[in-house]
Motif scaffolding. Structure first.
Motif, PDB file in Angstrom:
ATOM      1  N   LEU A 121       0.793  -1.016   0.100  1.00  0.00           N
ATOM      2  CA  LEU A 121      -0.017  -0.100  -0.076  1.00  0.00           C
ATOM      3  C   LEU A 121       0.984   1.298   0.077  1.00  0.00           C
ATOM      4  O   LEU A 121       0.435   2.412   0.149  1.00  0.00           O
ATOM      5  CB  LEU A 121      -0.980   0.105   1.181  1.00  0.00           C
ATOM      6  N   GLU A 122       2.251   1.311  -0.096  1.00  0.00           N
ATOM      7  CA  GLU A 122       3.052   2.224   0.010  1.00  0.00           C
ATOM      8  C   GLU A 122       2.634   3.363  -1.086  1.00  0.00           C
ATOM      9  O   GLU A 122       2.727   4.610  -1.102  1.00  0.00           O
ATOM     10  CB  GLU A 122       4.680   1.805  -0.174  1.00  0.00           C
ATOM     11  N   CYS A 123       2.362   2.872  -2.388  1.00  0.00           N
ATOM     12  CA  CYS A 123       1.854   3.658  -3.406  1.00  0.00           C
ATOM     13  C   CYS A 123       0.662   4.600  -3.140  1.00  0.00           C
ATOM     14  O   CYS A 123       0.617   5.804  -3.519  1.00  0.00           O
ATOM     15  CB  CYS A 123       1.402   2.959  -4.766  1.00  0.00           C
ATOM     16  N   LEU A 124      -0.045   4.445  -2.110  1.00  0.00           N
ATOM     17  CA  LEU A 124      -1.267   5.205  -1.671  1.00  0.00           C
ATOM     18  C   LEU A 124      -0.656   6.362  -1.020  1.00  0.00           C
ATOM     19  O   LEU A 124      -1.543   7.440  -0.694  1.00  0.00           O
ATOM     20  CB  LEU A 124      -2.334   4.237  -0.942  1.00  0.00           C
ATOM     21  N   HIS A 125       0.654   6.290  -0.294  1.00  0.00           N
ATOM     22  CA  HIS A 125       0.958   7.307   0.571  1.00  0.00           C
ATOM     23  C   HIS A 125       1.208   8.868  -0.379  1.00  0.00           C
ATOM     24  O   HIS A 125       1.176   9.848   0.141  1.00  0.00           O
ATOM     25  CB  HIS A 125       2.444   6.874   1.253  1.00  0.00           C
ATOM     26  N   GLN A 126       1.543   8.588  -1.580  1.00  0.00           N
ATOM     27  CA  GLN A 126       1.960   9.652  -2.426  1.00  0.00           C
ATOM     28  C   GLN A 126       0.911  10.090  -3.259  1.00  0.00           C
ATOM     29  O   GLN A 126       1.030  11.038  -4.183  1.00  0.00           O
ATOM     30  CB  GLN A 126       3.323   9.230  -3.146  1.00  0.00           C
ATOM     31  N   ILE A 127      -0.367   9.717  -2.991  1.00  0.00           N
ATOM     32  CA  ILE A 127      -1.545  10.300  -4.106  1.00  0.00           C
ATOM     33  C   ILE A 127      -2.624  10.768  -3.437  1.00  0.00           C
ATOM     34  O   ILE A 127      -2.828  10.330  -2.238  1.00  0.00           O
ATOM     35  CB  ILE A 127      -1.882   9.069  -5.119  1.00  0.00           C
ATOM     36  N   ASN A 128      -3.526  11.494  -4.101  1.00  0.00           N
ATOM     37  CA  ASN A 128      -4.781  11.919  -3.663  1.00  0.00           C
ATOM     38  C   ASN A 128      -5.902  11.811  -4.455  1.00  0.00           C
ATOM     39  O   ASN A 128      -6.817  12.079  -4.121  1.00  0.00           O
ATOM     40  CB  ASN A 128      -4.722  13.244  -3.154  1.00  0.00           C
ATOM     41  N   HIS A 129      -5.742  10.968  -5.480  1.00  0.00           N
ATOM     42  CA  HIS A 129      -6.726  10.558  -6.501  1.00  0.00           C
ATOM     43  C   HIS A 129      -6.423   9.475  -7.175  1.00  0.00           C
ATOM     44  O   HIS A 129      -5.322   9.123  -7.697  1.00  0.00           O
ATOM     45  CB  HIS A 129      -6.517  11.942  -7.642  1.00  0.00           C
ATOM     46  N   LEU A 130      -7.281   8.788  -7.341  1.00  0.00           N
ATOM     47  CA  LEU A 130      -7.466   7.169  -7.824  1.00  0.00           C
ATOM     48  C   LEU A 130      -8.630   7.128  -8.859  1.00  0.00           C
ATOM     49  O   LEU A 130      -9.637   7.776  -8.724  1.00  0.00           O
ATOM     50  CB  LEU A 130      -7.717   6.092  -6.997  1.00  0.00           C
ATOM     51  N   ILE A 131      -8.216   6.515 -10.076  1.00  0.00           N
ATOM     52  CA  ILE A 131      -9.482   6.246 -10.994  1.00  0.00           C
ATOM     53  C   ILE A 131      -9.334   4.737 -11.094  1.00  0.00           C
ATOM     54  O   ILE A 131      -8.498   4.042 -11.406  1.00  0.00           O
ATOM     55  CB  ILE A 131      -8.726   6.875 -12.312  1.00  0.00           C
ATOM     56  N   VAL A 132     -10.759   4.221 -10.919  1.00  0.00           N
ATOM     57  CA  VAL A 132     -11.008   2.641 -11.121  1.00  0.00           C
ATOM     58  C   VAL A 132     -11.750   2.681 -12.648  1.00  0.00           C
ATOM     59  O   VAL A 132     -12.871   3.240 -12.720  1.00  0.00           O
ATOM     60  CB  VAL A 132     -11.799   2.381 -10.009  1.00  0.00           C
ATOM     61  N   CYS A 133     -10.977   1.622 -13.335  1.00  0.00           N
ATOM     62  CA  CYS A 133     -11.489   1.433 -14.746  1.00  0.00           C
ATOM     63  C   CYS A 133     -11.931   0.038 -14.773  1.00  0.00           C
ATOM     64  O   CYS A 133     -11.088  -0.774 -14.799  1.00  0.00           O
ATOM     65  CB  CYS A 133     -10.610   2.174 -15.843  1.00  0.00           C
TER      66      CYS A 133
END
Length: 248
Positions: free
Chosen positions: A23-35
């Motif tokens: 889950l380390e990637c989630l530390h550096q973002i504030n926006h996700l797109i689920v396709c």
């Protein structure tokens, strides 16, 4: 080759203390797109098929890949109300998240038939839950930690009779006084878009939100997505998210 085969993967950051592995990637973002990957065979035959998804950042870089696993018989019999296990993988194929939804009636008028999702990171270690709770007119959810203590709420739109607008769910503080994030489902805008693309949802949250809450919001997005078309579509609300240019 499909568009999703050409997407670059986001580089994986190093290990972060107290963060579940993967889950380390989630530390550096504030926006996700689920396709959702479009299934032309299922669309033509009107069969529910197992679904696959990409989880991207707002630059179009792939962060995770998700695959739904369920029983074929239940998938066709129960449709949107089906139970499922959603496994989410990172760029090296590790299972980093598992989402478990039991078979429940999708009738929003029954207090005993509301939806529940368990989120594990890594699979086998529960980090929290997403519970639907009763409201006669609004889709509402509670985000709970591993001890089943409430930490956030999600509130959907009022009932309106339009299917041509974006569907917005606000992430709220427990007192429902402050909006701190949003899950948005975008209307494709054309018959061609409906017939050639799967669903697309966007998630926005603060950079400094706890990484486990970000993962639970991702789980809530899949629960909302699997609930199907019974939720109404709303007018744009006070906290806006600009539609992402990323093509699914």
């Amino acid at each position: 080759m499909a568009i999703y085969d050409l997407r670059p993967w986001l580089s994986t950051p190093g290990t972060i203390t107290s963060c579940p592995p993967g889950l380390e990637c989630l530390h550096q973002i504030n926006h996700l797109i689920v396709c959702q990957h479009f299934d032309p065979l299922g669309a033509l035959r009107k069969f529910e098929t197992s679904k696959t998804y990409e989880i991207l950042n707002n630059q179009g870089q792939r962060i995770y890949f998700a695959e739904e696993r369920n029983n074929c018989f239940l998938r066709h019999l129960c449709g949107f109300s089906r139970p499922f296990t959603m496994t989410i993988y990172d760029n090296v194929g590790r299972d980093i998240l598992a989402l478990h939804k039991a078979l429940k009636c999708s009738c929003c008028w029954s207090r005993c038939c509301l939806q529940k999702l368990k989120v594990e990171a890594p699979p086998g270690e529960t980090i929290g839950y997403v519970y639907q709770y009763f409201h006669p007119f609004l889709p509402k959810f509670k985000i709970k930690n591993e001890n089943k203590e409430e930490v956030m709420k999600i509130k959907g739109p009022w009932l309106v009779f339009s299917c041509l607008r974006d569907l917005n769910f606000n992430l709220l503080t427990l007192d429902e006084e402050m909006v701190i994030g949003k899950i948005s489902k975008h209307f494709s805008g054309s018959v061609r878009g409906i017939l050639t693309n799967g669903e697309k949802l966007e998630i926005q949250f603060p950079f400094d939100l706890d990484v486990k809450i970000k993962a639970l919001m991702l789980g809530a997005t899949f629960l909302i997505m699997q609930e199907g078309p019974k939720y109404p579509l709303s007018k744009p609300e006070e906290v806006a998210i600009a539609p992402s240019p990323v093509v699914c």
